[in-house]
Each structure stands twice: as C-alpha cells, then as structure tokens.
Design an enzyme around this catalytic site. Structure first.
Site, PDB file in Angstrom:
ATOM      1  N   ARG A 123       0.833  -1.212   0.000  1.00  0.00           N
ATOM      2  CA  ARG A 123       0.000   0.000   0.000  1.00  0.00           C
ATOM      3  C   ARG A 123       0.867   1.263   0.000  1.00  0.00           C
ATOM      4  O   ARG A 123       0.450   2.295  -0.529  1.00  0.00           O
ATOM      5  CB  ARG A 123      -0.951   0.002   1.198  1.00  0.00           C
ATOM      6  CG  ARG A 123      -2.186  -0.822   0.950  1.00  0.00           C
ATOM      7  CD  ARG A 123      -3.148  -0.752   2.094  1.00  0.00           C
ATOM      8  NE  ARG A 123      -4.444  -1.299   1.723  1.00  0.00           N
ATOM      9  CZ  ARG A 123      -5.351  -1.710   2.574  1.00  0.00           C
ATOM     10  NH1 ARG A 123      -5.119  -1.641   3.872  1.00  0.00           N
ATOM     11  NH2 ARG A 123      -6.499  -2.186   2.149  1.00  0.00           N
ATOM     12  N   GLY A 127      -5.877  -5.330   2.147  1.00  0.00           N
ATOM     13  CA  GLY A 127      -4.522  -5.293   2.681  1.00  0.00           C
ATOM     14  C   GLY A 127      -4.004  -6.684   3.016  1.00  0.00           C
ATOM     15  O   GLY A 127      -2.907  -7.074   2.600  1.00  0.00           O
ATOM     16  N   GLY A 145     -12.676  -3.996   1.178  1.00  0.00           N
ATOM     17  CA  GLY A 145     -14.044  -3.522   1.371  1.00  0.00           C
ATOM     18  C   GLY A 145     -14.436  -2.544   0.273  1.00  0.00           C
ATOM     19  O   GLY A 145     -15.560  -2.587  -0.241  1.00  0.00           O
TER      20      GLY A 145
HETATM   21  N1  LIG Z   1     -11.296 -18.469  10.329  1.00  0.00           N
HETATM   22  C1  LIG Z   1     -10.754 -17.316  10.734  1.00  0.00           C
HETATM   23  N2  LIG Z   1     -10.808 -16.963  12.048  1.00  0.00           N
HETATM   24  C2  LIG Z   1     -10.244 -15.796  12.466  1.00  0.00           C
HETATM   25  N3  LIG Z   1      -9.615 -14.912  11.665  1.00  0.00           N
HETATM   26  C3  LIG Z   1      -9.540 -15.226  10.358  1.00  0.00           C
HETATM   27  C4  LIG Z   1     -10.102 -16.430   9.822  1.00  0.00           C
HETATM   28  N4  LIG Z   1      -9.848 -16.463   8.505  1.00  0.00           N
HETATM   29  C5  LIG Z   1      -9.161 -15.337   8.204  1.00  0.00           C
HETATM   30  N5  LIG Z   1      -8.956 -14.595   9.303  1.00  0.00           N
HETATM   31  C6  LIG Z   1      -8.205 -13.331   9.432  1.00  0.00           C
HETATM   32  O1  LIG Z   1      -8.760 -12.359   8.601  1.00  0.00           O
HETATM   33  C7  LIG Z   1      -7.802 -11.304   8.510  1.00  0.00           C
HETATM   34  C8  LIG Z   1      -8.006 -10.506   7.253  1.00  0.00           C
HETATM   35  O2  LIG Z   1      -9.340 -10.060   7.211  1.00  0.00           O
HETATM   36  P1  LIG Z   1      -9.798  -8.727   6.464  1.00  0.00           P
HETATM   37  O3  LIG Z   1      -9.195  -7.540   7.111  1.00  0.00           O
HETATM   38  O4  LIG Z   1     -11.279  -8.829   6.412  1.00  0.00           O
HETATM   39  O5  LIG Z   1      -9.155  -8.935   5.006  1.00  0.00           O
HETATM   40  P2  LIG Z   1      -8.563  -7.835   3.988  1.00  0.00           P
HETATM   41  O6  LIG Z   1      -7.559  -6.993   4.758  1.00  0.00           O
HETATM   42  O7  LIG Z   1      -7.916  -8.622   2.907  1.00  0.00           O
HETATM   43  O8  LIG Z   1      -9.748  -7.050   3.546  1.00  0.00           O
HETATM   44  C9  LIG Z   1      -6.447 -11.975   8.565  1.00  0.00           C
HETATM   45  O9  LIG Z   1      -5.668 -11.345   9.547  1.00  0.00           O
HETATM   46  C10 LIG Z   1      -6.775 -13.429   8.933  1.00  0.00           C
HETATM   47  O10 LIG Z   1      -5.946 -13.944   9.944  1.00  0.00           O
HETATM   48  O1  LIG Z   2      -7.688  -2.130   5.236  1.00  0.00           O
HETATM   49  C1  LIG Z   2      -8.646  -1.536   4.773  1.00  0.00           C
HETATM   50  O2  LIG Z   2      -9.727  -2.151   4.242  1.00  0.00           O
HETATM   51  P1  LIG Z   2      -9.740  -3.697   3.734  1.00  0.00           P
HETATM   52  O3  LIG Z   2      -9.364  -4.599   4.901  1.00  0.00           O
HETATM   53  O4  LIG Z   2     -11.163  -3.910   3.311  1.00  0.00           O
HETATM   54  O5  LIG Z   2      -8.810  -3.786   2.583  1.00  0.00           O
HETATM   55  C2  LIG Z   2      -8.717  -0.036   4.676  1.00  0.00           C
HETATM   56  O6  LIG Z   2      -7.520   0.561   5.123  1.00  0.00           O
HETATM   57  C3  LIG Z   2      -9.918   0.494   5.448  1.00  0.00           C
HETATM   58  O7  LIG Z   2      -9.779   0.174   6.814  1.00  0.00           O
HETATM   59  P2  LIG Z   2     -11.087   0.034   7.719  1.00  0.00           P
HETATM   60  O8  LIG Z   2     -11.842  -1.209   7.267  1.00  0.00           O
HETATM   61  O9  LIG Z   2     -10.583  -0.083   9.141  1.00  0.00           O
HETATM   62  O10 LIG Z   2     -11.926   1.278   7.486  1.00  0.00           O
END
Ligand SMILES: Nc1ncnc2c1ncn2[C@@H]1O[C@H](COP(=O)(O)OP(=O)(O)O)[C@@H](O)[C@H]1O
Ligand SMILES: O=C(OP(=O)(O)O)[C@H](O)COP(=O)(O)O
Length: 397
Positions: free
Chosen positions: A36, A350, A373
């Site tokens: 990022r 992320g 998101g």
């Molecule tokens: N079954 C699970 N139980 C708890 N945490 C989980 C599980 N599967 C994935 N995760 C966690 O989800 C996190 C990422 O979620 P999220 O922030 O929603 O994704 P992104 O950043 O790609 O949008 C990771 O740190 C991972 O460890």
């Molecule tokens: O990591 C982010 O979103 P993402 O996990 O959906 O990729 C953005 O930095 C937004 O963070 P937020 O979901 O705490 O508003």
C-alpha cells in the site's frame, strides 16, 4: 474515469493534503507487506516533482479515536522515506498549532506525514471541525486512498467541503481497472469473500447476490453462516447480531439462483496460536472447545474447482489465518486455482494482498487492488463517499 486527477489541476507551489491508505499489515511492530505504501509512490513523486508541498495523512488499524502507541505511523514514515529515497518529516499529531507551524514552513517538494488520523474521534465521525482543520493546512485535497474510499470520514470525504478535491494516480488506476472489469462482467462471475471484518462484509452480500453467479464464503466470515445453518461452531469467529441476516441471504441466494457456497470442512484448533493442536473436521462436526481457523482440504478443492470454471473472479479476505503457516493452506489453494485459471482475477484488501504475496503468486493475478471492502462496495454498485466528493471532469462538447 470522470473525476479530475492531479494532472488536471495546477499543483506547483500548492499545499496539498494527500489522503493515502498506509493501513499496512503489521506483526510485532514490523510492516509485513508494504504494497500500500509502494502503490502511493507515483502520486507522491509527481507532487514532489511538480513542486507541491505534500502533507500526507493516513489511518493505521482501528484505534477508535484514541492514541494507541503501536498504531503510530513512525514505521510507515521510515519505510516511505526509504522507498522515496527522500527524507520526510513525521509529526506526532495530525492537527494543532505545532502541525500548522510545520506545514506553514514547508518548502516546495517537502513531505510531511501526519500522525494516524484515527487517533481523533472526529475522523470516523466525519466531524466538520476536524475536516476544516485538515483543510486549513492546504489549498488542494488529493484522495489517493482507494482502500478507504468506502468510508465517509473527515480526511476521506469531509475535507472536500472546504477545498478543491481531485484523485491521485492510484485512485485513478483502481477505478479504471475495476470499473472496466465490473461494467460488463465476464461470466461465470465468482466472488470469494472471507477474512475477519464480519460486520462490514456481511452487509455487502445482499447486493453481491444481484451481481455474481457464484459466491464463495470462507475465512472468519463463514462461521456466522454456518451457525445460521444450524451447526455448532465452537469458538470460531461469530457475530450473533448477524445470524438473521445470514439466514436471509441463504434464502435470497436460492430465490435469485445464485450459487452460495459455504465451507464443507474446516481445520480447527484448540487455541489461537501458531502451533496449536489441530484437527480437520466436517463443517457439522466442529467440537465445542475448538475454533475453525482455515477451510479444510475438501472445501479448498471445491472452491478451486469453481474458480477454474469461472471467467471473472473477485476475491477479498483470506480463507484462514494465513499469518500462521498451519492455517494458510486454504488460502494458498485458492490462490493457486486463481493463478492457474483463465479467469480475469482481482484480489483486493490489505491482508488478502499480503496473503497472495506470501503464496508467491502475485504475478499470476491480473489485478491486486489496494482495497478490499472498497472494491466489494464498488462491485455492489455503490457510489463511494471518498470518490463522490472528487471534482468531476468537465464534459467535452
Ligand atoms: N477463520 C478465521 N478466524 C479468524 N480470523 C480469520 C479467519 N480467517 C481469516 N482470518 C483473518 O482475517 C484477517 C483478514 O481479514 P480482512 O481484514 O477482512 O481482510 P482484507 O484486509 O484482505 O480485507 C487476517 O488477519 C486473517 O488472519
Ligand atoms: O484495510 C482496509 O480495508 P480492507 O481490509 O477492506 O482492505 C482499509 O484501510 C480500510 O480500513 P477500515 O476497514 O478499518 O476502514
């Protein structure tokens, strides 16, 4: 893109408030994936080359309006300075007299990074007072934080009430690629949603059901659905308030002829740690004292088969706790399927981007979006607040 970008306005000698998304994955105070930060470099370099004074603002994590020492941006500042090969000034606050003084004394080409904007309650409340305080530093607002553009916060949306607002290059690129892929989606179109932000992501599913042919649910998100289907989920991630919504979506998917696919097995663990006792169990046999931390091998195969017969795949949220090798296999299996398929593939978020990087398959994915998101909400067809506030390009006659 119908929004003005930094190329459409004069930035020379301007004080520019540039919102970036430096919300990078960290483990024990170390940045584990700097994608990022790297993604924002073209905008920052351009502004510097053009002789702007660049005030950068970002959030990190969810400190909920309070100072959380581990969520200061010092590590980020250090990495940014290395990548830019230019010194930058990191401030310990994001507003206030000292910040104003520092910004006032900036020379053309200088870069200042403000402290985590979410240390201030007004940020997430989109408080006009805070938005105005940010705007007071600057002549121009540049939004390059695509990953946070689905949030209507003071530094992502509110500020644009007070000064002209345009897109940065990352924002422009994301909107072009995602806009193109989603305008006339190739079919079969599959979305894969996982990760841990259950409250946020469950909300997008209703609209996704109108867009996709198949929706695969994995990661921590899945267990609220598994519970809604009447199964025991032990200590797995769970949002009790969202069970009724999950039930509704299961029914709606059926009515809308969308294939909604849940895990059929899971890897469960006796504690949340890198090396706990584990078992692979059927989805209706999660023991009461265990927690599901990855999809099982049968689910991984099922998801991989669906991916390989898709023409467009958008994936947000890892299938398991990929940060621990023991629970990374489901995510890797889906990543491999994506890499081997002919589908146009978009991975967003992320942690999802970090997971792809960790699997070594980054180059095999068509687009790694900096927004998870945000890309899902764009896919829903929503106008995102951080984009809506940007100036429109004048229509050509
Ligand atoms: N079954 C699970 N139980 C708890 N945490 C989980 C599980 N599967 C994935 N995760 C966690 O989800 C996190 C990422 O979620 P999220 O922030 O929603 O994704 P992104 O950043 O790609 O949008 C990771 O740190 C991972 O460890
Ligand atoms: O990591 C982010 O979103 P993402 O996990 O959906 O990729 C953005 O930095 C937004 O963070 P937020 O979901 O705490 O508003």
């Amino acid at each position: 893109m119908n929004k003005k970008s930094i190329r459409d306005v004069v930035v020379k000698d301007k004080r520019v408030f540039c919102r970036v998304d430096f919300n990078v994955p960290m483990q024990e105070g170390t940045i584990t994936d700097d994608r990022r930060i790297r993604a924002a470099l073209p905008t920052i370099k351009y502004l510097v080359e053009q002789g702007a004074r660049v005030v950068l603002a970002s959030h990190l994590g969810r400190p909920k309006g309070e100072v959380v020492e581990e969520l200061r941006l010092d590590q980020v500042a250090e990495r940014l300075a290395q990548l830019l090969e230019q010194p930058i000034t990191k401030l310990d606050e994001a507003v206030g007299i000292e910040v104003e003084q520092k910004v006032k004394n900036m020379q053309a080409g200088d870069i200042v990074l403000l402290e985590n904007v979410r240390f201030y309650p007004g940020e997430e409340q989109n408080d006009p007072g805070l938005a105005r305080a940010f705007a007071n530093f600057a002549d121009l607002y540049v939004n390059d934080a695509f990953g946070t553009s689905h949030r209507a916060h003071a530094s992502t949306a509110g500020i644009a009430e007070y000064i002209p607002a345009v897109a940065g290059f990352l924002m422009q690129r994301e909107l072009e690629i995602l806009g193109h892929a989603l305008a006339n989606p190739k079919r079969p179109f599959t979305a894969i949603v996982g990760g841990a932000k259950v409250k946020d992501k469950i909300g997008v599913i209703e609209n996704l059901l109108d867009k996709v042919d198949t929706l695969l649910i994995g990661g921590g998100l899945a267990y609220t659905f598994v519970h809604a289907m009447g199964h025991e989920i032990g200590r797995s991630l769970f949002e009790p308030d969202k069970v009724d919504l999950a039930k509704k979506f299961i029914q709606q998917a059926d009515e809308k002829n969308v294939r909604l696919v849940m895990p059929i097995d899971s890897v469960v663990a006796d504690e949340f740690s890198p090396n706990p006792r584990t078992e692979t169990v059927a989805i209706d046999a999660i023991p009461e004292e265990m927690r599901a931390l990855d999809i099982g091998p049968k689910t991984a195969k099922l998801f991989a088969d669906i991916v390989s017969s898709s023409k467009l795949v958008i994936w947000n949220g890892p299938m398991g706790v990929f940060e621990f090798e023991k629970f990374a296999q489901g995510t890797y299996a889906v990543a491999r399927a994506l890499a081997e398929s002919d589908a146009f593939s978009i991975v967003g978020g992320g942690d999802s981007a970090a997971a792809i990087e960790q699997s070594g398959l980054t180059d095999k994915v068509d687009h790694i979006s900096t927004g998870g998101g945000a890309s899902l909400e764009l896919l829903e067809g929503k106008e995102l607040p951080g984009i809506q506030v940007l100036a429109d390009k004048e229509k050509e006659d």
